[in-house]
Write an enzyme that holds these catalytic residues in place. Structure first.
Site, PDB file in Angstrom:
ATOM      1  N   GLU B  60      11.025  -2.339   0.927  1.00 17.53           N
ATOM      2  CA  GLU B  60      11.300  -2.761  -0.584  1.00 17.53           C
ATOM      3  C   GLU B  60      13.057  -2.957  -0.549  1.00 17.53           C
ATOM      4  OE1 GLU B  60       9.045  -0.254   0.672  1.00 17.53           O
ATOM      5  OE2 GLU B  60       7.152  -1.946  -0.712  1.00 17.53           O
ATOM      6  N   HIS B 129       0.865   5.213  -8.400  1.00 20.73           N
ATOM      7  CA  HIS B 129       0.425   3.736  -7.764  1.00 20.73           C
ATOM      8  C   HIS B 129      -0.160   3.829  -9.498  1.00 20.73           C
ATOM      9  CE1 HIS B 129       0.176   4.187  -4.184  1.00 20.73           C
ATOM     10  NE2 HIS B 129       0.398   3.483  -4.063  1.00 20.73           N
TER      11      HIS B 129
END
Lengths: 343, 326
Positions: B60, B129
């Site tokens: 990322e 998450h």
């Protein structure tokens, strides 16, 4: 342990300096001397409180910027770290605009909003000094991505310090650059210390250029960064490879910083010795080229004196200009947060 | 008017903008061959090729930075984060690079980039998450943040985000991708920085955005049966926030509840309440209340997760409290 690599630059990579083409040598000598005297003046200005914040001087490393940036095309790109004054000057930002930026004035190359660590110039494709270690390495890969996306033959040169090889952003950027064959030169300016931490105390690799071995198709090259000719020649091949084959390279340029990491630390003492500093200064990139030219007969002592006088005048002019430039007006505070456009 | 999913609306936006401007490309994990982790980029690789639909490694920080660098020199990347939870690894590029570049370069280098992906909790995905990052991102000057709750808004806001010459964060939702709504055939763009009065009522204002818009609409439906009529102000853009739309509604209803998906402390709701107290103090008939996630990491267990999340029942209770009804 700390002395393990002490003499690397001398014993492994140091080349015998000889003078080269007279015109080119004079250009390079001027380029390096300008950086040297500019940075000395910057140190004076900092001591007088004309410059604030963090300030990282480039003294000792001039052959790296001169040897590399000096052979780029105007449409190539340069991006670097917070130790960016030298690269900005060599890329063609005027000494006035760099000094005015250091002084935080409106005529600075970043309009006084960037400061020492954030020199930018759209006209010369100078994409900034960046203040977060490693953070700009992916940006360089992105510039390479854009070049390739458009089918261009420019290159992007990314300067970084030796400590960058230990941060994740470096690996991510080099991996994708090799994977996608991006035309980027990753230039490690190995000045032997990340702030006060010696390379061998931070990197679990003997030779930083070996990091390239982790990426298929990427060459890792060690260059003597105290000899501008060596820098220029080794880099020329990497530039050509990037331009014609769109291949990235990792260049470890072994250099040395004469001053402290920034303005607040001693030149020597806790993490390096005065003897070590003296040793590296004996290979000085500026004076060794001068001496070689004098020996070769491509420069007289009188010509050197004239060059010194010329550079001193340029640097004083930059100071005077910066000192006379206004501070940004209060209205500038809210400018340049966002652009008011869509495309 | 055609009824499509939120996912299809985003896909249409990407397709239309990539067709319109060849500087636009999409990069991220699984966006190409896999057709997108949530199928938002489905079919784009086939249509636009691998130069413009780029499968990245799981990196990322690296690919977000590649996006920023390419935007500095003229491309218009759309960087997909598989979820905003993973984008924390890239937050340096969002905050230190994208958001700062224009300012610290004295106006020379703008960064026309979109960072997008699902934000907030889905179902039983556990603590790492299930996070809503609106307030983290909206805290930063130099970026815009949008949070569409419907397919119509998703398409119009993503198109506007791609055309904007600044960094724009687009917060989507895993639980929204399958939701359906009307999206016109003709082209449209929703301007950034404008809220939408999704429901008009006179009794109480709910200020919200994103996935919580759906909750607010449920609440409005239920309370209408009790003759309580709600103004639902959908912020659409969290930064810059359309404060005038908030003020107009609160001055009318004189009561407000702020509903957000994220945590309470330093949340978006805290900022909205501050705006309201500064500008609508004399109009208020009750303290403004907030509905938000419980101040804990998201638990996995179904029952615990349910009570951790903001929902219609909690919102109805808050509305009744500000109306002094029981």
């Amino acid at each position: 342990m700390a002395s393990k690599k002490k003499s690397d630059a001398k014993s492994e990579t140091r080349t015998v300096r000889t003078a080269g083409d007279k015109t080119l040598d004079r250009e390079m000598l001027h380029s390096m001397l300008l950086q040297r005297r500019f940075e000395e003046k910057t140190g004076e200005a900092y001591a007088l409180g004309k410059i604030g914040g963090f300030c990282h001087l480039y003294i000792g490393q001039e052959a790296v910027s001169t040897g590399i940036i000096g052979q780029l095309r105007p449409d190539d790109y340069v991006i670097g770290t917070y130790r960016d004054h030298g690269q900005a000057l060599v890329r063609g930002i005027t000494p006035r605009a760099v000094m005015a930026e250091l002084f935080g004035r409106i005529d600075g190359c970043s309009r006084g909003k960037g400061g020492s660590m954030h020199m930018f110039d759209r006209h010369t494709n100078f994409l900034g000094g960046h203040g977060i270690v490693g953070s700009h390495v992916p940006l360089a890969a992105g510039v390479g991505f854009a070049i390739k996306y458009r089918g261009g033959d420019q290159v992007c040169v990314c300067f970084m310090g030796d400590s960058v090889v230990n941060i994740g952003a470096f690996h991510e950027a080099l991996n994708m650059s090799a994977l996608w064959k991006l035309p980027v030169l990753f230039v490690i300016e190995n000045n032997r210390y990340g702030m006060g931490t010696a390379v061998e105390r931070a990197a679990a690799v003997d030779d930083l250029s070996k990091r390239a071995d982790g990426y298929t198709g990427m060459d890792g090259i060690v260059i003597d960064g105290m000899d501008v000719h060596s820098v220029r020649e080794a880099t020329a091949k990497a530039i050509a490879r990037a331009r014609t084959e769109s291949r990235p390279s990792l260049l470890e340029v072994r250099t040395y910083r004469y001053r402290g990491h920034s303005m607040s630390d001693a030149v020597s003492g806790t993490y390096r010795s005065k003897d070590e500093l003296d040793e590296y200064q004996s290979y000085d990139p500026v004076f060794s080229l001068r001496d070689a030219m004098v020996v070769a007969g491509t420069m007289t002592v009188a010509e050197w004196d004239a060059l010194e006088a010329d550079v001193a005048a340029t640097v004083q002019d930059a100071w005077d200009f910066a000192d006379a430039s206004p501070e940004p007006p209060p209205a500038a505070l809210y400018e340049d947060v966002l652009v008011d456009t869509t495309s | 008017m055609p009824i499509i999913t939120y996912r299809e609306a985003l896909n249409q936006a990407l397709r239309e903008e990539m067709s319109r401007d060849d500087r636009v490309y999409i990069m991220g994990e699984e966006v190409g061959v896999y057709n997108g982790a949530y199928k938002v980029s489905k079919g784009l690789l086939e249509e636009f090729g691998e130069n413009r639909v780029v499968d990245s490694p799981i990196a990322e920080l690296g690919f977000a930075g590649i996006g920023v660098g390419s935007a500095m020199v003229g491309l218009r990347p759309v960087i997909e984060f598989m979820t905003w939870n993973f984008a924390l690894l890239a937050i340096d590029q969002v905050v230190n690079s994208a958001a700062k570049m224009l300012y610290m370069s004295g106006g020379q280098f703008n960064v026309p980039i979109v960072f997008r992906g699902p934000n907030g909790a889905a179902l039983q995905l556990g603590a790492q998450h299930s996070q809503a990052f609106e307030s983290w991102l909206a805290h930063i000057p130099g970026i815009k943040v949008v949070s569409p709750g419907t397919p119509y808004d998703a398409k119009g806001l993503l198109k506007a985000a791609i055309r904007d010459d600044n960094p724009v964060v687009v917060l989507e939702g895993e639980m929204l991708y399958n939701t359906k709504g009307e999206v016109p055939d003709h082209e449209y763009v929703i301007p950034l920085g404008k809220a939408d009065l999704k429901r008009e009522g006179g009794d109480c204002t709910i200020v919200t955005s994103g996935k919580m818009v759906l909750v607010a609409m449920q609440v409005a439906d239920q309370l209408a049966k009790e003759d309580i009529h709600i103004d639902v102000v959908d912020l659409l853009t969290i930064r810059p926030m359309d404060v005038e739309a908030i003020y107009a509604s609160v001055r009318k209803t004189q009561r407000a509840v702020v509903l957000e998906e994220g945590w309470e402390i330093c949340g978006i709701g805290a900022q909205v309440v501050d705006f309201i107290q500064r500008e609508c103090f004399d109009h208020l008939d009750a303290p403004v209340l907030r509905v938000h996630q419980a101040d804990v990491p998201m638990p996995y267990a179904k029952g615990l997760e349910k009570i951790a999340k903001p929902d219609a029942a909690k919102t109805i209770a808050a509305v009744k409290q500000v109306m002094y009804r029981s």
